[in-house]
Design a protein around this motif. Structure first.
Motif, PDB file in Angstrom:
ATOM      1  N   LEU A 230       0.798  -1.226   0.000  1.00 49.32           N
ATOM      2  CA  LEU A 230       0.000   0.000   0.000  1.00 49.32           C
ATOM      3  C   LEU A 230       0.827   1.271   0.000  1.00 49.32           C
ATOM      4  O   LEU A 230       0.417   2.298  -0.542  1.00 49.32           O
ATOM      5  N   GLY A 231       1.996   1.232   0.637  1.00 47.42           N
ATOM      6  CA  GLY A 231       2.802   2.440   0.776  1.00 47.42           C
ATOM      7  C   GLY A 231       2.209   3.376   1.811  1.00 47.42           C
ATOM      8  O   GLY A 231       1.502   2.960   2.736  1.00 47.42           O
ATOM      9  N   GLY A 232       2.482   4.678   1.679  1.00 44.63           N
ATOM     10  CA  GLY A 232       1.962   5.668   2.611  1.00 44.63           C
ATOM     11  C   GLY A 232       2.875   5.913   3.790  1.00 44.63           C
ATOM     12  O   GLY A 232       3.964   5.316   3.902  1.00 44.63           O
ATOM     13  N   GLU A 233       2.436   6.795   4.674  1.00 39.89           N
ATOM     14  CA  GLU A 233       3.196   7.130   5.879  1.00 39.89           C
ATOM     15  C   GLU A 233       2.564   6.474   7.092  1.00 39.89           C
ATOM     16  O   GLU A 233       1.342   6.376   7.203  1.00 39.89           O
ATOM     17  N   GLN A 234       3.405   6.058   8.034  1.00 35.83           N
ATOM     18  CA  GLN A 234       2.910   5.388   9.232  1.00 35.83           C
ATOM     19  C   GLN A 234       2.688   6.390  10.365  1.00 35.83           C
ATOM     20  O   GLN A 234       3.486   7.304  10.569  1.00 35.83           O
ATOM     21  N   ASP A 235       1.589   6.194  11.115  1.00 32.66           N
ATOM     22  CA  ASP A 235       1.359   6.960  12.335  1.00 32.66           C
ATOM     23  C   ASP A 235       2.301   6.471  13.424  1.00 32.66           C
ATOM     24  O   ASP A 235       2.626   5.279  13.497  1.00 32.66           O
ATOM     25  N   ASP A 236       2.721   7.388  14.279  1.00 38.81           N
ATOM     26  CA  ASP A 236       3.595   7.000  15.401  1.00 38.81           C
ATOM     27  C   ASP A 236       2.874   6.058  16.360  1.00 38.81           C
ATOM     28  O   ASP A 236       3.470   5.102  16.869  1.00 38.81           O
ATOM     29  N   ASP A 237       1.602   6.325  16.620  1.00 43.25           N
ATOM     30  CA  ASP A 237       0.808   5.478  17.502  1.00 43.25           C
ATOM     31  C   ASP A 237      -0.393   4.967  16.706  1.00 43.25           C
ATOM     32  O   ASP A 237      -1.329   5.715  16.440  1.00 43.25           O
ATOM     33  N   PRO A 238      -0.392   3.687  16.321  1.00 44.10           N
ATOM     34  CA  PRO A 238      -1.465   3.167  15.480  1.00 44.10           C
ATOM     35  C   PRO A 238      -2.852   3.295  16.101  1.00 44.10           C
ATOM     36  O   PRO A 238      -3.856   3.355  15.384  1.00 44.10           O
TER      37      PRO A 238
END
Length: 355
Positions: A230-238
């Motif tokens: 999917l790619g994209g940016e990850q949140d620090d806290d899911p």
């Protein structure tokens, strides 16, 4: 484990109300008083009927009293590395499992893990004559005849006073991430659907009008593969975004404005043609909408798209809150109501006028 069983005393109160024809308003901690049509009747208080009755982590089954707070259940499950898969919304610290099941509420994980109704194994309830009744059980395959446990789920207490609930639970995922992607709504949900079909462990998909949010839950290997897909940016806290969505702490829920509507639509339906602030959840199958459009307009648009609408908060609670029934469905609802509650004393009118 604690178990405060007030079932017999509650049954006596219901029987007395049936004899006198006194309407009863079923209430736990009151966190869901805003749901449905305007409540009426003498309060039947279930708050003291609480506690975990039975929890077998190896069997993936938990049974609890209706007045048990969700936080208590989640703490017990978390201690054994498990969860309620339907991710029930809290709407406050005092929210209970009884109110959650009576309202049929499920959170962002629902399309991929199942709804509250899907995961209920059995219930004990009091019907409108004060009779204490059990349906289903504590095993997965234990349903014969009418599945009353699921019928009671989402009935808003109009069929019976839910006392005890047995449900299926599942292990917590080994890994979980939350992604932000700059996709438009239609494009984004199409990408999520294709990823899910390719084996990506999707457990949440929402669009706030600006960004697509996707949650992945599963083994670390599967989640890592999903991130690459999917790619994209990850949140620090899911958990931050998804808990805020689950518990209605995002702007579409908290901003002042007109009535809040929930539109439930088929997979890959068109975007509703309605004015107002909107957030799409469940991969596009659930839309939260703040709109000053008339109820008739909202109901009509939901029906055009093959779904239905509910005025979730605000609006005219003495009018149609739930999607109007066809004449045939109305007669069916009335027959079922009469079978369970002949005197019509349990949460009268909470779903529909006269039911």
């Amino acid at each position: 484990m604690t178990s405060n069983d007030h079932g017999d005393a509650l049954a006596q109160q219901v029987a007395a109300a049936a004899d006198s024809g006194t309407p009863l308003r079923i209430r736990g901690q009151g966190s869901k008083d805003f749901l449905g049509r305007t409540p009426s009747g003498d309060v039947l208080d279930l708050s003291a009927h609480s506690g975990i009755i039975n929890y077998e982590p190896t069997e993936l089954v938990l049974t609890a009293r209706a007045g048990t707070p969700l936080s208590e259940l989640e703490a017990a499950l978390s201690g054994s590395g498990q969860m309620m898969p339907f991710e029930p919304p809290h709407f406050g610290d005092a929210s209970t499992i009884g109110g959650t099941i009576a309202a049929g509420l499920s959170g962002p994980r629902r399309p991929w893990a199942g709804s509250a109704r899907d995961l209920i194994l059995g219930v004990r309830l009091i019907n409108g004559q004060g009779e204490n009744m059990r349906f289903g059980g504590e095993v997965i395959k234990n349903v014969a005849g009418y599945d009353v446990s699921r019928l009671a789920t989402g009935s808003y207490g109009t069929l019976g006073v839910i006392l005890d609930i047995s449900m299926k639970v599942l292990p917590l995922p080994e890994a979980e991430v939350s992604l932000r992607l700059d996709h438009g709504e239609t494009e984004g949900f199409n990408a999520v659907e294709q990823a899910f079909r390719a084996g990506v462990p999707v457990s949440g998909a929402a669009h706030d009008g600006k960004q697509l949010r996707v949650r992945l839950s599963g083994t670390k290997l599967a989640v890592d593969a999903g991130i690459k897909h999917l790619g994209g940016e990850q949140d620090d806290d899911p958990a931050t975004f998804w808990h805020a969505l689950r518990d209605h702490r995002l702007p579409v829920f908290t901003d002042d404005g007109p009535a809040l509507w929930r539109l439930s639509l088929p997979p890959m339906a068109d975007i509703p043609d309605l004015p107002g602030q909107r957030l799409a959840d469940w991969g596009g199958q659930q839309h939260w909408l703040r709109t000053d459009a008339s109820p008739e307009h909202v109901f009509s648009e939901a029906a055009r798209l093959g779904g239905h609408a509910t005025c979730f908060h605000g609006g005219d609670r003495d009018g149609d809150v739930f999607h109007p029934l066809s004449p045939g469905l109305r007669r069916l609802h009335e027959r079922v109501k009469t079978a369970f509650d002949p005197k019509g004393i349990l949460n009268p009118g909470r779903l529909y006028a006269g039911i």
